[in-house]
Motif scaffolding. Sequence first.
Motif, PDB file in Angstrom:
ATOM      1  N   THR A 199      -3.726   7.445   8.397  1.00  0.00           N
ATOM      2  CA  THR A 199      -3.344   7.615   6.986  1.00  0.00           C
ATOM      3  C   THR A 199      -4.257   6.760   6.098  1.00  0.00           C
ATOM      4  N   CYS A 200      -4.672   5.609   6.603  1.00  0.00           N
ATOM      5  CA  CYS A 200      -5.528   4.718   5.793  1.00  0.00           C
ATOM      6  C   CYS A 200      -6.967   5.229   5.697  1.00  0.00           C
ATOM      7  N   LYS A 201      -7.255   6.346   6.364  1.00  0.00           N
ATOM      8  CA  LYS A 201      -8.608   6.917   6.273  1.00  0.00           C
ATOM      9  C   LYS A 201      -8.620   8.244   5.491  1.00  0.00           C
ATOM     10  N   LEU A 202      -7.460   8.626   4.954  1.00  0.00           N
ATOM     11  CA  LEU A 202      -7.396   9.872   4.167  1.00  0.00           C
ATOM     12  C   LEU A 202      -8.326   9.786   2.958  1.00  0.00           C
ATOM     13  N   LEU A 203      -8.932  10.917   2.604  1.00  0.00           N
ATOM     14  CA  LEU A 203      -9.793  10.941   1.415  1.00  0.00           C
ATOM     15  C   LEU A 203      -9.006  11.329   0.163  1.00  0.00           C
ATOM     16  N   SER A 204      -7.756  11.765   0.344  1.00  0.00           N
ATOM     17  CA  SER A 204      -6.948  12.219  -0.798  1.00  0.00           C
ATOM     18  C   SER A 204      -6.298  11.037  -1.515  1.00  0.00           C
ATOM     19  N   LYS A 205      -5.559  11.362  -2.593  1.00  0.00           N
ATOM     20  CA  LYS A 205      -4.893  10.322  -3.393  1.00  0.00           C
ATOM     21  C   LYS A 205      -3.798   9.612  -2.597  1.00  0.00           C
ATOM     22  N   GLU A 206      -3.342  10.256  -1.518  1.00  0.00           N
ATOM     23  CA  GLU A 206      -2.262   9.661  -0.707  1.00  0.00           C
ATOM     24  C   GLU A 206      -2.753   8.463   0.113  1.00  0.00           C
ATOM     25  N   ARG A 207      -4.042   8.249   0.087  1.00  0.00           N
ATOM     26  CA  ARG A 207      -4.573   7.146   0.890  1.00  0.00           C
ATOM     27  C   ARG A 207      -3.948   5.815   0.438  1.00  0.00           C
ATOM     28  N   PRO A 208      -3.311   5.085   1.372  1.00  0.00           N
ATOM     29  CA  PRO A 208      -2.639   3.846   0.981  1.00  0.00           C
ATOM     30  C   PRO A 208      -3.630   2.671   0.911  1.00  0.00           C
ATOM     31  N   ILE A 209      -3.202   1.609   0.228  1.00  0.00           N
ATOM     32  CA  ILE A 209      -4.063   0.422   0.138  1.00  0.00           C
ATOM     33  C   ILE A 209      -3.891  -0.456   1.373  1.00  0.00           C
ATOM     34  N   VAL A 210      -2.643  -0.552   1.847  1.00  0.00           N
ATOM     35  CA  VAL A 210      -2.406  -1.299   3.096  1.00  0.00           C
ATOM     36  C   VAL A 210      -1.742  -0.367   4.107  1.00  0.00           C
ATOM     37  N   CYS A 211      -1.625  -0.838   5.323  1.00  0.00           N
ATOM     38  CA  CYS A 211      -1.058  -0.025   6.409  1.00  0.00           C
ATOM     39  C   CYS A 211       0.326   0.511   6.034  1.00  0.00           C
ATOM     40  N   VAL A 212       0.564   1.782   6.347  1.00  0.00           N
ATOM     41  CA  VAL A 212       1.807   2.445   5.900  1.00  0.00           C
ATOM     42  C   VAL A 212       3.002   2.208   6.818  1.00  0.00           C
ATOM     43  N   ILE A 213       2.790   1.644   8.003  1.00  0.00           N
ATOM     44  CA  ILE A 213       3.931   1.471   8.916  1.00  0.00           C
ATOM     45  C   ILE A 213       4.954   0.546   8.263  1.00  0.00           C
ATOM     46  N   LYS A 214       6.192   1.030   8.195  1.00  0.00           N
ATOM     47  CA  LYS A 214       7.233   0.235   7.534  1.00  0.00           C
ATOM     48  C   LYS A 214       7.914  -0.655   8.579  1.00  0.00           C
ATOM     49  N   ASP A 215       7.571  -1.920   8.575  1.00  0.00           N
ATOM     50  CA  ASP A 215       8.224  -2.887   9.455  1.00  0.00           C
ATOM     51  C   ASP A 215       8.083  -4.259   8.813  1.00  0.00           C
ATOM     52  N   ASP A 216       8.375  -5.314   9.561  1.00  0.00           N
ATOM     53  CA  ASP A 216       8.364  -6.664   8.964  1.00  0.00           C
ATOM     54  C   ASP A 216       6.986  -7.074   8.465  1.00  0.00           C
ATOM     55  N   LEU A 217       5.941  -6.455   9.013  1.00  0.00           N
ATOM     56  CA  LEU A 217       4.590  -6.875   8.627  1.00  0.00           C
ATOM     57  C   LEU A 217       4.165  -6.279   7.284  1.00  0.00           C
ATOM     58  N   GLN A 218       4.723  -5.127   6.923  1.00  0.00           N
ATOM     59  CA  GLN A 218       4.180  -4.430   5.755  1.00  0.00           C
ATOM     60  C   GLN A 218       4.214  -5.239   4.464  1.00  0.00           C
ATOM     61  N   PRO A 219       5.354  -5.896   4.121  1.00  0.00           N
ATOM     62  CA  PRO A 219       5.337  -6.700   2.887  1.00  0.00           C
ATOM     63  C   PRO A 219       4.337  -7.851   2.941  1.00  0.00           C
ATOM     64  N   VAL A 220       4.080  -8.329   4.149  1.00  0.00           N
ATOM     65  CA  VAL A 220       3.122  -9.426   4.291  1.00  0.00           C
ATOM     66  C   VAL A 220       1.700  -8.910   4.063  1.00  0.00           C
ATOM     67  N   LEU A 221       1.434  -7.692   4.528  1.00  0.00           N
ATOM     68  CA  LEU A 221       0.116  -7.088   4.301  1.00  0.00           C
ATOM     69  C   LEU A 221      -0.114  -6.880   2.801  1.00  0.00           C
ATOM     70  N   GLU A 222       0.956  -6.550   2.088  1.00  0.00           N
ATOM     71  CA  GLU A 222       0.870  -6.413   0.620  1.00  0.00           C
ATOM     72  C   GLU A 222       0.496  -7.762  -0.001  1.00  0.00           C
ATOM     73  N   LYS A 223       1.146  -8.829   0.487  1.00  0.00           N
ATOM     74  CA  LYS A 223       0.879 -10.170  -0.054  1.00  0.00           C
ATOM     75  C   LYS A 223      -0.559 -10.592   0.164  1.00  0.00           C
ATOM     76  N   ILE A 224      -1.124 -10.172   1.306  1.00  0.00           N
ATOM     77  CA  ILE A 224      -2.495 -10.580   1.621  1.00  0.00           C
ATOM     78  C   ILE A 224      -3.474 -10.028   0.580  1.00  0.00           C
ATOM     79  N   ARG A 225      -3.105  -8.910  -0.052  1.00  0.00           N
ATOM     80  CA  ARG A 225      -3.950  -8.366  -1.143  1.00  0.00           C
ATOM     81  C   ARG A 225      -4.224  -9.424  -2.205  1.00  0.00           C
ATOM     82  N   GLU A 226      -3.202 -10.302  -2.427  1.00  0.00           N
ATOM     83  CA  GLU A 226      -3.303 -11.306  -3.506  1.00  0.00           C
ATOM     84  C   GLU A 226      -3.739 -12.671  -2.991  1.00  0.00           C
ATOM     85  N   ALA A 227      -3.899 -12.829  -1.671  1.00  0.00           N
ATOM     86  CA  ALA A 227      -4.180 -14.167  -1.105  1.00  0.00           C
ATOM     87  C   ALA A 227      -5.608 -14.620  -1.405  1.00  0.00           C
ATOM     88  N   ASP A 228      -5.769 -15.936  -1.507  1.00  0.00           N
ATOM     89  CA  ASP A 228      -7.105 -16.515  -1.723  1.00  0.00           C
ATOM     90  C   ASP A 228      -7.736 -16.949  -0.400  1.00  0.00           C
TER      91      ASP A 228
END
Length: 218
Positions: free
Chosen positions: A52-81
């Motif tokens: 899914t993270c390699k889709l060329l369409s608008k549905e392509r997600p920014i972080v991994c789409v698997i919904k589990d305990d890691l997903q919110p953390v992957l979102e946070k890493i977007r903002e990490a320094d």
Amino acid sequence: MKILAFNGSPRLKGNTATMLDSAISGARENGAEVELFNLYKMQFSGCISCFTCKLLSKERPIVCVIKDDLQPVLEKIREADAILIGTPVYFGSESAATRALIERLCFPYLNYADYAKSHFPRRINVGLIYTMNVPIELFEKVGYNVNFGRTRDTLGREFGSCKMIFANNTTQYDDYSLYEANSTREIKKAYRDAHFSDDCQNARQLGEQLASGKLFNS
Ligand SMILES: Cc1cc2nc3c(=O)[nH]c(=O)nc-3n(C[C@H](O)[C@H](O)[C@H](O)COP(=O)(O)O)c2cc1C
């Protein structure tokens, strides 16, 4: 300066956790805000190759789409320094949870059309701490410089810059007389007393460097 830290050991007071503590103290004392995640307290898998993270369409997600305990953390890493990862060595590699984190973290940022152009929007540092039984004298002989170098290169390519540090010949058991081992409590203790505080000092410096925000390779 926001740093996300990950303990890839199931032991919450083991060698890896202790090294991470030192790195985190070094970072906090230099003004960084650090959040620590114990990977073995979280429920998540590695990459499931859904692409899914390699889709060329608008549905392509920014972080991994698997919904589990890691997903919110992957979102946070977007903002990490900066990112800090500590792992024990298991069979010459990172622990399973650490590998799963790296797969889920890095694959969406890996640009399949041009490996040199990561999809991660900024260049940040990644600190990588390995703790292991193997003594420093055998480190290259068993190929760990190559094995871990590959992970360093993966993280460095996707995020900007990655530096590894190590603690060798670590202590696994409190009482070596109770378990199968190729060493004794006395020998292990003597080594730890001579080296582990230097290893932790090294980890502290890594934390200080992460807090500085200056890229390792600049
Ligand atoms: C399943 C397993 C596999 C291991 N494999 C290796 C290995 O291949 N090489 C090595 O140097 N140490 C190996 N070790 C030892 C640990 O990497 C080492 O004791 C580490 O410091 C443990 O970290 P911790 O105290 O944070 O759990 C292994 C330990 C376990 C439990």
